[in-house]
Design an enzyme around this catalytic site. Structure first.
Site, PDB file in Angstrom:
ATOM      1  N   GLU A 167      -4.233  -6.641  13.436  1.00  0.00           N
ATOM      2  CA  GLU A 167      -3.780  -6.590  12.005  1.00  0.00           C
ATOM      3  C   GLU A 167      -2.192  -6.296  12.498  1.00  0.00           C
ATOM      4  OE1 GLU A 167      -4.330  -3.967   8.652  1.00  0.00           O
ATOM      5  OE2 GLU A 167      -5.148  -3.278  10.109  1.00  0.00           O
ATOM      6  N   ASP A 183       1.181  -1.120  -0.533  1.00  0.00           N
ATOM      7  CA  ASP A 183      -0.260   0.574   0.052  1.00  0.00           C
ATOM      8  C   ASP A 183       0.473   1.130  -0.478  1.00  0.00           C
ATOM      9  OD1 ASP A 183      -2.033  -2.112   0.930  1.00  0.00           O
ATOM     10  OD2 ASP A 183      -3.562  -0.995   1.795  1.00  0.00           O
TER      11      ASP A 183
END
Length: 839
Positions: free
Chosen positions: A809, A585
């Site tokens: 996460e 990302d």
């Protein structure tokens, strides 16, 4: 002289010449014929030009149409799995499952038009107005921690859910039999979170059944809104029956008083179930437990009444929704029993219904079997890990298996028009309806399939049950389009689509994703399991097509270089345009995106893929594929090419290459907010100074020779706390980087800019373990770093799990706290393999 004057003066001269020619007899006629001929030629040339232009335009249109059609056409290679592989006939033990990971508890069939079941609950009177209805896993609903303590991915599971003062335990177990997937039973237990609580709350449980088509549900109602049972029939399940047994005290058979309400209507659409129930909780009822004062509660209608009845007496073909509300005081247990008609007919009647003491016995048997299989597989107790760490390992595995879903639907695809940026001029098209059996990264935030996540998921799953991995890989390869592309994010079905922002619904057929599915494929090759090899033989044409598309479509500006297509444009609000297809990302790339870029991580993925595909082709006797990919694997297998393309002498590490400057920053500029300001030096072609995960990829994927001169410098930056080393694992971006911890825009906080991620730390542990067992100048150092990094990673995940009850996460490199979404029992479950030292 003016243009008009030239025309006026030239005309008589032409006339004189023509007259003179005519007087001499002949030349004028010849000029006339020549003029006609010239006019004819000019006309013919014009016609040819128009024809060529028309052909060119029509050819361009046809080419665009052809590419658009291929983008949404399924690949012609034979499927890796039989077309009926999900049916109750072929895989009866997998037909029913907890394949709705986004709900706290529910089951469905692996079918395009499934029969679905689920649970909602609400604590009555805890807050003014309508009670909070719990159903789907949400980040901000205050529920938690929650997760599966045990789940074998097949036939059994136990989950604990904390909701304020309540503790719910949901259990299920399946019993094989018949031709339609067998029987199953649930047990839901609700208790106070704190023992000895005097003020026991009033709680409503909502058990529901949903059909997705013209299937039949026939409820048999008893007294006061209580359903005796629900009979039904579908083409896939045959005859069946649901029975909700009376509530009891936990752990015994003493009955408890409950109040019952029921609601029956056409299926409003799966994403709307929660809101429909909320809207019907509009009547007050009295709960009158014997010997106790009456209490008010909000309930569904008190008697069975069909709503939204169509002309035919059914729900106009969209299915049915039937829900039973049971309200009572905690603590209590309730059991829901599903019985298959074919299983009941062929079963020894002495076995009886899977309920009560028999259900308890079967659950205990499965629990013990799970514990034994877990220790045999991962050997955590043998390795000396504490009972708490072993429980963490079981929860990591169970959460991953309990997050496996079955999805069916059509995705939206933007075709690859082979000219970057041109895809925006083409409307997205619907992909054909496809099924997908896959694990998900997060039940609360990402309850759908992600391509590069799934490769990491299956590294854990295949150690536990290789068959589940074959099923998952086969389904992912079933998504291949005619070009060999697989969309990186799969949003299939109404339930999945309802949870995805519109901008992420469309998948672009020009964009790739790291080919991590090849990681479990490589493990299959090493294991030599005959069932795995048989699967790989069937899957090979699709694996080959997928990898061929990857290395051809993402080719870079010079031979043997590679570039991720699909970087964000250089908008004035972005510090560094993202590269979503890479999976990393906002990891910093060249500051100014261009076709001149060379991406190191992609080069390494292609090198790994070529090596695995060649090994697989040779193992399977696919000589033609081996001959075609062999030269590519050989070229990418030499460090000379890697050095030429990606070694940055001025940085002392491997790096991306592109049009770049470090002199970029976000500055406030009212009223726009934060905008990017580019200073000096101006961007120019150079290696990108962004030390982090990308820099380590030749090490992470074990592409370097143990005697490589480049191995030492990579170990140096890995082990340096000024760069990547932290007490909690390796940072995604060096603390010394100018991008470290920086927002990418005013509304986009840092993601891969310093946080510790388990998937890459697992790759690093595997690489250090690998080089620590190979003779070379760095063997001892690699082994020592492996031991220290493993202690840091496992220790921090365990500490955060103790503190919060969740796997996260990502983790802070500053203090180790969990960040991002939770529970994240996708690739963070790799902590189990790190504990087991299984790489």
């Amino acid at each position: 002289m003016a243009r008009g004057e030239r025309r006026r003066r030239g005309a008589p001269a032409d006339g004189v010449r023509t007259a003179m020619g005519a007087a001499r007899g002949g030349p004028a006629r010849r000029d006339s014929r020549v003029g006609v001929a010239r006019g004819t030629v000019r006309g013919a040339v014009l016609a040819i030009v128009v024809l060529l232009l028309a052909l060119s335009l029509s050819g361009s249109w046809l080419l665009a149409w052809y590419r658009a059609r291929r983008a949404v056409t399924l690949h012609s290679a034979p499927p890796a799995l039989p077309s009926d592989s999900s049916s109750p006939t072929v895989a009866p033990d997998l037909f029913w499952g907890t394949y709705r990971p986004h709900v706290y508890f529910g089951m469905k069939t692996r079918s395009p038009q499934p029969l679905l079941t689920g649970l909602m609950w609400a604590q009555q009177g805890a807050t003014p107005g309508t009670p909070k209805l719990r159903h789907t896993c949400e980040q901000g609903d205050g529920v938690g921690p929650y997760g599966w303590e045990f789940h074998d991915g097949l036939s059994f599971g136990r989950q604990h859910i904390q909701d304020g003062a309540l503790r719910l335990t949901t259990e299920f177990v399946k019993r094989p039999g018949g031709q339609h997937g067998g029987d199953w039973s649930w047990r839901v237990t609700v208790e106070p979170q704190a023992p000895g609580t005097s003020a026991l709350p009033l709680v409503s449980l909502f058990f529901y059944v949903v059909t997705d088509g013209n299937e039949v549900l026939v409820p048999e109602v008893g007294a006061k809104g209580q359903l005796k049972f629900i009979s039904g029939h579908t083409s896939e399940l045959g005859d069946f029956r649901f029975t909700l047994l009376p509530p009891t005290n936990p752990g015994d058979t003493v009955p408890k008083y409950g109040s019952y309400n029921v609601f029956w209507s056409s299926n409003p659409g799966l994403p709307l179930l929660t809101e429909m129930v909320k809207s019907r909780l509009n009547s007050w009822f009295q709960h009158r437990s014997p010997g106790a004062s009456p209490e008010r509660y909000l309930g569904l209608p008190g008697s069975l009444k069909w709503e939204d009845r169509g002309p035919s007496g059914q729900g106009q073909g969209q299915g049915q929704f039937l829900i039973q509300q049971v309200t009572l005081k905690v603590p209590f247990s309730m059991e829901l029993v599903f019985e298959s008609g074919s299983a009941r007919a062929g079963r020894n009647q002495a076995l009886g219904q899977l309920a009560g003491s028999l259900l308890t016995q079967v659950l205990e048997t499965h629990t013990e079997a799970f514990r034994e299989h877990f220790e045999k597989t991962f050997r955590l107790q043998e390795k000396g890990l504490s009972p708490g760490e072993q429980a963490l390992g079981r929860a990591a595995l169970s959460g991953l298996l309990g997050g496996i879903g079955y999805f069916y639907g059509q995705g939206l695809v933007l075709p690859d028009m082979k000219v970057e940026g041109s895809e925006q001029k083409v409307a997205p098209a619907l992909f054909p309806p496809v099924p997908l059996f896959t694990a998900v990264p997060s039940r609360s935030f990402f309850p759908r399939g992600f391509l590069w996540d799934e490769g990491f998921h299956q590294l854990v799953v295949q150690r536990w049950d290789p068959r589940l991995t074959r099923e998952a890989l086969g389904h992912w390869l079933g998504l291949l389009n005619a070009d060999g592309w697989i969309g990186r994010e799969q949003v299939l079905g109404d339930e999945a689509r309802a949870r995805v922002p519109p901008e992420f619904l469309v998948q672009r057929a020009a964009h790739a994703n790291p080919p991590t599915l090849l990681l479990p494929v490589a493990y299959m090759l090493e294991s030599g399991d005959p069932a795995d090899l048989a699967f790989l033989r069937r899957a090979f044409p699709r694996l080959y097509a997928w990898f061929s598309w990857l290395y051809q479509s993402q080719a870079g500006p010079v031979p043997l270089s590679y570039r991720w297509r699909g970087r964000d444009p250089a908008l004035p609000t972005l510090l560094n345009p993202k590269t979503l297809p890479s999976g990393l990302d906002d990891y910093p790339r060249a500051s100014h995106p261009s076709a001149t870029e060379r991406h190191l991580d992609l080069w390494c993925w292609v090198a790994l893929g070529a090596r695995v595909l060649v090994q697989l082709a040779e193992q399977l006797g696919e000589a033609e594929a081996a001959a075609e990919l062999g030269p590519l694997a050989a070229s990418l297998g030499t460090e000379k090419i890697l050095d030429e393309l990606h070694w940055a002498p001025e940085l002392g590490v491997f790096a991306d290459f592109g049009n770049h400057t470090k002199a970029v920053q976000l500055k406030p500029r009212p009223p726009q907010g934060l905008v990017r300001v580019v200073g000096r030096p101006h961007p120019h072609l150079q290696y990108v100074d962004a030390l982090g995960y990308v820099s380590l990829f030749p090490l992470l994927l074990r592409l370097l020779d143990p005697h490589s001169s480049r191995l030492g410098p990579l170990l140096d930056v890995l082990a340096d706390s000024r760069h990547l080393w932290s007490p909690f694992g390796l940072r995604s971006l060096a603390a010394s980087s100018s991008f470290y911890g920086q927002r990418n825009s005013e509304h986009d906080p840092p993601y891969w800019r310093g946080a510790v991620w388990l998937n890459v730390n697992y790759l690093a542990l595997g690489a250090l373990h690998h080089y620590g067992h190979l003779e070379g100048p760095h063997q001892a150092r690699a082994a020592k770093l492996h031991s220290e990094l493993r202690a840091n990673v496992v220790g921090n995940v365990w500490q955060q799990y103790q503190a919060t009850g969740f796997l996260w996460e990502q983790y802070s490199d500053q203090d180790g706290r969990g960040m991002g979404c939770r529970p994240f029992q996708g690739w963070t479950s790799l902590v189990l393999l790190a504990m087991a030292e299984d790489y």
